[in-house]
Write a protein that holds these residues in place. Structure first.
Motif, PDB file in Angstrom:
ATOM      1  N   ASN A 309       0.700  -0.734   0.487  1.00  0.00           N
ATOM      2  CA  ASN A 309       0.146  -0.080  -0.049  1.00  0.00           C
ATOM      3  C   ASN A 309       0.972   1.247  -0.387  1.00  0.00           C
ATOM      4  OD1 ASN A 309       0.412   0.578   3.192  1.00  0.00           O
ATOM      5  ND2 ASN A 309      -0.600  -1.031   2.932  1.00  0.00           N
ATOM      6  N   HIS A 310       0.413   2.085  -0.327  1.00  0.00           N
ATOM      7  CA  HIS A 310       1.479   3.617  -0.026  1.00  0.00           C
ATOM      8  C   HIS A 310       1.701   4.011   1.252  1.00  0.00           C
ATOM      9  CE1 HIS A 310      -2.498   5.536   1.710  1.00  0.00           C
ATOM     10  NE2 HIS A 310      -1.531   7.163   1.552  1.00  0.00           N
ATOM     11  N   LYS A 311       0.918   3.626   1.793  1.00  0.00           N
ATOM     12  CA  LYS A 311       2.036   3.809   3.291  1.00  0.00           C
ATOM     13  C   LYS A 311       3.177   3.255   3.464  1.00  0.00           C
ATOM     14  CE  LYS A 311      -1.865   4.503   6.057  1.00  0.00           C
ATOM     15  NZ  LYS A 311      -3.003   3.784   7.168  1.00  0.00           N
ATOM     16  N   GLN A 312       3.351   1.889   3.125  1.00  0.00           N
ATOM     17  CA  GLN A 312       4.777   1.301   2.856  1.00  0.00           C
ATOM     18  C   GLN A 312       6.291   2.022   1.958  1.00  0.00           C
ATOM     19  OE1 GLN A 312       4.624  -2.448   1.614  1.00  0.00           O
ATOM     20  NE2 GLN A 312       4.024  -3.272   3.597  1.00  0.00           N
ATOM     21  N   ASN A 314       5.409   4.986   1.772  1.00  0.00           N
ATOM     22  CA  ASN A 314       5.443   6.404   2.683  1.00  0.00           C
ATOM     23  C   ASN A 314       6.731   6.378   3.119  1.00  0.00           C
ATOM     24  OD1 ASN A 314       3.420   8.111   1.498  1.00  0.00           O
ATOM     25  ND2 ASN A 314       2.897   8.121   2.905  1.00  0.00           N
ATOM     26  N   ALA A 315       6.863   4.936   4.068  1.00  0.00           N
ATOM     27  CA  ALA A 315       8.131   4.344   4.510  1.00  0.00           C
ATOM     28  C   ALA A 315       9.281   4.452   4.628  1.00  0.00           C
ATOM     29  CB  ALA A 315       7.923   3.181   5.640  1.00  0.00           C
ATOM     30  N   ASP A 320       7.052   8.881   6.279  1.00  0.00           N
ATOM     31  CA  ASP A 320       5.535   8.585   7.259  1.00  0.00           C
ATOM     32  C   ASP A 320       6.271   9.335   8.706  1.00  0.00           C
ATOM     33  OD1 ASP A 320       8.116   6.727   7.480  1.00  0.00           O
ATOM     34  OD2 ASP A 320       7.163   5.434   9.231  1.00  0.00           O
ATOM     35  N   ILE A 335       8.574  13.862  10.483  1.00  0.00           N
ATOM     36  CA  ILE A 335       8.825  13.187   9.352  1.00  0.00           C
ATOM     37  C   ILE A 335      10.054  11.459  10.186  1.00  0.00           C
ATOM     38  CG2 ILE A 335       7.177  13.722   7.048  1.00  0.00           C
ATOM     39  CD1 ILE A 335      10.755  14.419   6.399  1.00  0.00           C
ATOM     40  N   ASN A 390       2.973  12.812  -0.137  1.00  0.00           N
ATOM     41  CA  ASN A 390       2.517  12.066   0.697  1.00  0.00           C
ATOM     42  C   ASN A 390       1.271  11.855  -0.313  1.00  0.00           C
ATOM     43  OD1 ASN A 390       1.426  10.293   2.471  1.00  0.00           O
ATOM     44  ND2 ASN A 390      -0.057  12.257   2.537  1.00  0.00           N
ATOM     45  N   LYS A 391       0.264  12.674  -0.768  1.00  0.00           N
ATOM     46  CA  LYS A 391      -0.389  12.936  -1.503  1.00  0.00           C
ATOM     47  C   LYS A 391      -0.247  12.077  -2.957  1.00  0.00           C
ATOM     48  CE  LYS A 391      -3.550  16.059  -1.048  1.00  0.00           C
ATOM     49  NZ  LYS A 391      -5.444  14.667  -1.738  1.00  0.00           N
ATOM     50  N   LYS A 394       0.575   8.716  -2.750  1.00  0.00           N
ATOM     51  CA  LYS A 394      -0.570   7.792  -2.296  1.00  0.00           C
ATOM     52  C   LYS A 394      -1.552   8.135  -4.658  1.00  0.00           C
ATOM     53  CE  LYS A 394      -5.188   8.270  -0.173  1.00  0.00           C
ATOM     54  NZ  LYS A 394      -6.046   8.517   0.683  1.00  0.00           N
ATOM     55  N   SER A 415      -7.141  10.155  -4.107  1.00  0.00           N
ATOM     56  CA  SER A 415      -6.341  11.335  -2.990  1.00  0.00           C
ATOM     57  C   SER A 415      -6.810  10.998  -2.107  1.00  0.00           C
ATOM     58  CB  SER A 415      -5.756  11.644  -3.909  1.00  0.00           C
ATOM     59  OG  SER A 415      -7.163  13.369  -3.489  1.00  0.00           O
TER      60      SER A 415
END
Length: 415
Positions: A309-312, A314-315, A320, A335, A390-391, A394, A415
């Motif tokens: 997913n996009h959170k991974q 981001n990390a 994140d 961050i 971030n956006k 995603k 988004s």
């Protein structure tokens, strides 16, 4: 290898502690008992023997063994390439992850003990197989890192050239854009005002036109030549035109020009590799993303499909949120910056480019930036920019994983 007749066959675990040019290898059976401990060199004969051992374990168990090793930068690449070439799945874990997983077991650190602890921890830790990227992504990463190295070298040379020009002909940096090809040509032709004054305006004009790679009109060359003559008349250099540093600054300008040309060649090479790729076409469909940014993003992100997913994602980038609270003490959210700092820098400047092009294009990333800057509690520029990164991640993750090019109207839905 020892067989287990009449019992359900399970996978062996093969663990490696990698060092320069060699690895310590251990093999554990399904009961968690060590069957083999030894050292293998990273050579063709040794890898051939290793392949025979792994095939023997595969036949014995009816399935390939579990393979685990700790990533050690360039030293583990040969081992990893062997597994990829021979078609073995493996678990490559980063050193921080390995330390956390083996913290309760580690008492002393040696190559042998590390290999044993990697194998033992594999029985109690549920590790996912490492995603194996296509060779295209490895080539793109190598090319974009090469591009970055050239960029760093150019910056270093510019700093050294600046120091000498302040002694020989400081007016040049005020008269011309220091990042232009024309400026580099002039530094090579006239690093000292006395060399300008020794020539007529016609000679200067003709030399500027002849030595500038991009088409420079005769009128433009004459205009620049006249400005150069006026600057030379007013200049009072700290060194003479025969000073060795004048030759040195010529060399710096020549090397910078060559490095800039090489950067352009690398971008073209990356574009040629990427033109048929879905993610490239999707990235350049975003307003404000050109060829250079698109290929550099691919080089640093790699295969985006390896993220769940996009959170991974981001990390991986390092944006994140890191939050700290203890008792009544609260620290401001930040961050974590543990991710890919090269990629973070590319994304940040990409957002700045998008913002500068707001009048020419419709971009929901810029709309979001404006919203953050105009809401009652306005966000600082950097905070708003990172929120836009971030956006973007995603949206890009959704578009690439669903093979959809960017469209202003539909971008809001993802988004």
């Amino acid at each position: 290898m020892i067989g287990y007749e009449g019992e359900k066959k399970m996978k062996h675990v093969v663990a490696f502690d990698v060092s320069m040019g060699k690895s310590t290898m251990v093999i554990y059976d399904r009961y968690g008992q060590c069957e083999f401990e030894g050292e293998i060199e990273h050579t063709y004969p040794a890898f051939k023997t290793l392949n025979e051992t792994l095939q023997s374990l595969t036949v014995q168990d009816g399935q390939a063994p579990e393979i685990v090793f700790e990533a050690t930068g360039i030293y583990s690449k040969a081992l990893e390439r062997f597994f990829q070439k021979e078609g073995y799945a493996y678990c490559r874990i980063n050193p921080l992850e390995a330390n956390l997983q083996m913290a309760s077991m580690r008492r002393q650190k040696t190559d042998k003990s590390d290999a044993h602890e990697l194998a033992k921890s594999h029985f109690r830790v549920d590790r996912e197989k490492t995603y194996q990227e296509d060779d295209y992504y490895h080539q793109m990463r190598a090319l974009t890192r090469y591009y970055d190295e050239l960029d760093h070298e150019i910056t270093h040379l510019f700093n050294r050239m600046h120091a000498i020009l302040q002694l020989s002909f400081p007016e040049l940096e005020r008269l011309f854009c220091t990042r232009s090809a024309l400026f580099l040509n002039i530094v090579q032709l006239y690093p000292h005002p006395d060399e300008v004054l020794a020539c007529s305006k016609t000679v200067i004009r003709n030399r500027l036109k002849a030595n500038t790679r991009k088409n420079l009109s005769l009128a433009r060359a004459e205009e620049k030549g006249m400005a150069l003559l006026e600057a030379a008349k007013d200049s009072y250099p700290a060194i003479s035109k025969d000073d060795v540093r004048c030759e040195q600054v010529r060399d710096f300008a020549n090397r910078i020009a060559s490095l800039k040309e090489k950067k352009e060649q690398l971008v073209q090479q990356m574009v040629e590799l990427s033109e048929e790729r879905t993610e490239y076409q999707i990235l350049i469909s975003f307003p404000g993303i050109g060829e250079t940014t698109a290929v550099r993003l691919i080089g640093e992100i790699g295969d985006i499909r390896r993220f769940k997913n996009h959170k991974q994602l981001n990390a991986y980038v390092g944006i994140d949120i890191m939050r700290y609270q203890s008792g009544n003490t609260f620290y401001k959210d930040k961050i974590n910056k543990r991710g890919n700092n090269r990629l973070r820098k590319i994304l940040f400047y990409m957002v700045q480019t998008m913002i500068t092009l707001r009048k020419k294009t419709q971009n929901h990333i810029v709309d979001y930036y404006d919203k953050l800057k105009t809401q009652p509690q306005r966000k600082p520029h950097k905070v708003a920019s990172i929120a836009c990164v971030n956006k973007f991640l995603k949206v890009a993750f959704h578009l690439i994983t669903h093979n959809i090019t960017y469209d202003y109207e539909t971008a809001f839905t993802c988004s």
